[in-house]
Structures are given as C-alpha cells and as structure tokens.
Design a protein around this motif. Structure first.
Motif, PDB file in Angstrom:
ATOM      1  N   ALA A 186       0.851  -1.187   0.000  1.00 60.25           N
ATOM      2  CA  ALA A 186       0.000   0.000   0.000  1.00 60.25           C
ATOM      3  C   ALA A 186       0.889   1.240   0.000  1.00 60.25           C
ATOM      4  O   ALA A 186       1.632   1.480   0.957  1.00 60.25           O
ATOM      5  CB  ALA A 186      -0.912   0.008   1.222  1.00 60.25           C
ATOM      6  N   ILE A 187       0.809   2.010  -1.075  1.00 63.09           N
ATOM      7  CA  ILE A 187       1.603   3.235  -1.193  1.00 63.09           C
ATOM      8  C   ILE A 187       0.659   4.429  -1.129  1.00 63.09           C
ATOM      9  O   ILE A 187      -0.324   4.499  -1.864  1.00 63.09           O
ATOM     10  CB  ILE A 187       2.400   3.256  -2.518  1.00 63.09           C
ATOM     11  N   ASP A 188       0.947   5.356  -0.238  1.00 60.52           N
ATOM     12  CA  ASP A 188       0.151   6.576  -0.120  1.00 60.52           C
ATOM     13  C   ASP A 188       1.048   7.663   0.467  1.00 60.52           C
ATOM     14  O   ASP A 188       1.509   7.540   1.605  1.00 60.52           O
ATOM     15  CB  ASP A 188      -1.068   6.359   0.770  1.00 60.52           C
ATOM     16  N   ASN A 189       1.303   8.692  -0.306  1.00 63.12           N
ATOM     17  CA  ASN A 189       2.211   9.746   0.143  1.00 63.12           C
ATOM     18  C   ASN A 189       1.752  10.416   1.433  1.00 63.12           C
ATOM     19  O   ASN A 189       2.561  10.976   2.171  1.00 63.12           O
ATOM     20  CB  ASN A 189       2.389  10.798  -0.958  1.00 63.12           C
ATOM     21  N   GLU A 190       0.462  10.377   1.697  1.00 61.78           N
ATOM     22  CA  GLU A 190      -0.076  11.001   2.907  1.00 61.78           C
ATOM     23  C   GLU A 190      -0.350   9.995   4.021  1.00 61.78           C
ATOM     24  O   GLU A 190      -0.963  10.334   5.042  1.00 61.78           O
ATOM     25  CB  GLU A 190      -1.354  11.768   2.570  1.00 61.78           C
TER      26      GLU A 190
END
Length: 364
Positions: A215-219
């Motif tokens: 799971a990639i999420d900058n925030e």
C-alpha cells in the motif's frame, strides 16, 4: 528517505460465531492487561455515505516483550464471526523498496513476533474453550493461522507513485510472492502477481496478493484499506476452517452411512446425530456468510468496494464459498437418499402387516 511501516497481521479461527456480550464476558475472565476495549470507527474522506454497517470487532491494545526484550504494541481484535486478529507495526528505516525485502528476510524479529502472536492466541483459545456454550466446537483445536504482511509506504518523493511501481516491478513481485530470486521472473509472472491493483489518487497505489499487500500513499492514509484487507483475510480463514470442519464431518458421515445404510436411520444412530450437527453447521455458516456479505453492499463506496473485490479475488473467497456449499449439498443429498431408503423399508413393513392382517381376518 521514504517512510515505511510493516503492518504484520496474523489471523486465527476461534470457532463458533459469538455475541459481543459473550466476547466481553470471556475477556473479563482472562485478566488481560490492556489499555482499552473499543469498537472500530470507520473513517474516510472519499465521499461515501455514512449509513453503512461494518463489522465491529472488540479491540484490545496490549504491550508485550519478545524474548530479546523488544517492547511492541499488539492490537488484538475479536470478531463476532469467531475469529481473532493480532497485529503489530514495525517501522525500520529504509532507503528504497529493495531494503524492504532485505529487512523482512534478515530481521529475525519477524519470527519472534510470530511466536509471541501464537502464545497470545493460545491464551485466548484456552479461555474461549472453557466457555460451556462453545465447548463442542472448541474441543478440537482448529489452529488455522495465516501470517500476512502489509507493506505501507509514504513520503515516496513521487508525485505520481505509479512510476515507483514501474521502476520496481521485479522487487515488488518478489516481495509479495516471498521469493528472493526474482530476477528470473517472466513478464507474465510479474503481471499475475501485480494484477490485483487499484488507486484513487495519483498519490496512492495498492497491490493485493495472496501472500501480502503493498500500500503506497504519500499522505499515509491507508487505515481503511488495512481494515478491508483484514476483513477479507478473516473471511478466508473462516471459510477455510469450515471447509476442513465439514470435510472431516463428510468423511466420517460417508463411513457411517455405508455401515448403517441397510438399517436405516433412528434417533440413536450416529448418522442421525451427524445430520443434526451438519444442519446446525449449515445454519451457522449461513449466519456468518450473511454477516460477512452485509458490509460488502457498499452503496456507492466505490474505493472500498474495489479494495474488497480485489482482496476477495486474490484470496479466492468466492471459490471457497462454492466448495463449502457443494459439500453441504452433498450431505443433504446423502440424507435424502438414506431417508428415502428408510421410508421405503417402512412401507414394505406396513404392506407386510396389512397382508398379515388380511390373512388373519380371512381365517377368522
């Protein structure tokens, strides 16, 4: 440097579905030190309605130490499905995705945490087994477990994180599959591993696989995703446990049916008792399936629905449901066949009595 969090889950089957009050009653007897006991509150900013019901596990926050005195917080969730989830977070410092694989393989803390999880589960299993209302199901310890890592990455430095995926396809495929030698993966194999993916913004990207999720999420907004992944794993564990449970029953049932077929069915017959148990299991399974399926009706909750659909497909949940339904149908067919044979013999006996009475009447 990107921010990395390894959410390490392990899922366990506890047996029968339970009421919330039953769970709390058992926990209160366990003398477990925990900070609190609460329901899960679903929160998201993606515009979905707020009237949807979701599973509300009882959540315990516990602090434990491994054998090397590493202190970790363990989040324990008990679902009324009759399932237990244990989870902890690890936050090693990494420079890139290659370092994730290296950490996961070389850091022995993973094994120590898994052993700690199993010890905690044994405590819960023992306490739930002592509850009289659940005794029949818990006498045989069905220790179905599944260690499941979710690799969460934030602050990647990419405005569009799809480029991060494209630049590291081989490493990500090896990470999710759990294989170090990923350099020889074919393009088709990589596509199969990465095919269950979705995203909502350019800043996020999720890939779900049988062995783990990236799971990639900058925030760092992946709480809802983690919950949906957790629910799908719980469904997988429960369905697999019921498949084995019914499979064993079916095997014993066939053996008994073969031996008892000529004598029909009576109330003291082991076959009759097993039929009653299978009927109970069918009702229980329908109840659990209804609970599981209820929250899938997302009513416009597009993003969460997509996540669940991908997880369900990756874990082959629909196939497990069909297998169980097929086995229950097989038991029903066998019951019908044996019951018809019993009725046929009854009719033969009644016809014989009728003939006998007619003969007696004739001579009298």
């Amino acid at each position: 440097m990107m921010e990395f969090t390894l959410n390490l889950f392990k899922f366990y089957d506890l047996g029968n579905p339970l009421e919330r009050s039953e769970i709390i009653k058992i926990i209160n007897k366990m003398n477990i030190k925990s900070s609190n006991m609460e329901k899960y509150h679903f929160d998201s900013d993606k515009g979905e309605p707020d009237y949807i019901n979701y599973p509300e596990p009882i959540t315990l926050y516990m602090t434990r130490k491994t054998k090397k005195d590493e202190e970790i917080e363990i989040v324990t969730k008990i679902f009324n499905y009759g399932a237990l989830t244990l989870k902890t977070e690890l936050k090693p410092k990494i420079e890139n995705i290659k370092d994730i694989k290296k950490f996961y393989e070389e850091e022995k803390i993973i094994t120590r945490i898994e052993n700690l999880f199993d010890k905690i589960f044994n405590l819960f299993h023992q306490s739930f087994s002592q509850d009289n209302s659940q005794k029949e199901k818990y006498t045989s310890k069905q220790n179905f477990t599944n260690l499941y890592p979710v690799y969460c990455i934030s602050e990647t430095g990419y405005n569009n994180v799809k480029k991060l995926i494209d630049d590291n396809e081989d490493e990500i495929a090896g990470l999710l599959l759990g294989i170090s030698d990923h350099n020889n993966f074919s393009e088709k194999q990589i596509n199969n591993i990465l095919k269950f993916n979705t995203r909502f913004y350019n800043k996020d990207y999720s890939i779900i696989h049988w062995n783990g999720t990236l799971a990639i999420d900058n925030e760092a907004d992946y709480d809802d995703l983690l919950f949906i992944i957790e629910i799908a794993n719980i469904q997988f564990i429960k369905l697999r446990a019921y498949d084995d449970y019914i499979g064993n029953y079916l095997s014993d049932y066939l053996d008994l049916s073969k031996n008892k077929f000529k004598r029909g069915i009576n109330f003291l017959n082991p076959v009759s008792k097993m039929i009653k148990n299978i009927s109970r299991i069918r009702v229980e399974l329908e109840h659990i399936t209804e609970m599981m399926d209820n929250f899938e009706k997302f009513f416009g909750k597009w993003y969460m629905a997509k996540i669940y659909y991908l997880a369900s497909s990756a874990f082959e949940i629909p196939r497990w449901k069909k297998i169980i339904e097929s086995r229950l149908d097989t038991v029903d067919d066998l019951y019908t066949m044996i019951n018809n044979e019993k009725n046929r013999k009854k009719m033969l006996f009644l016809n014989f009595l009728t003939l006998l009475l007619f003969v007696l009447w004739f001579f009298i």
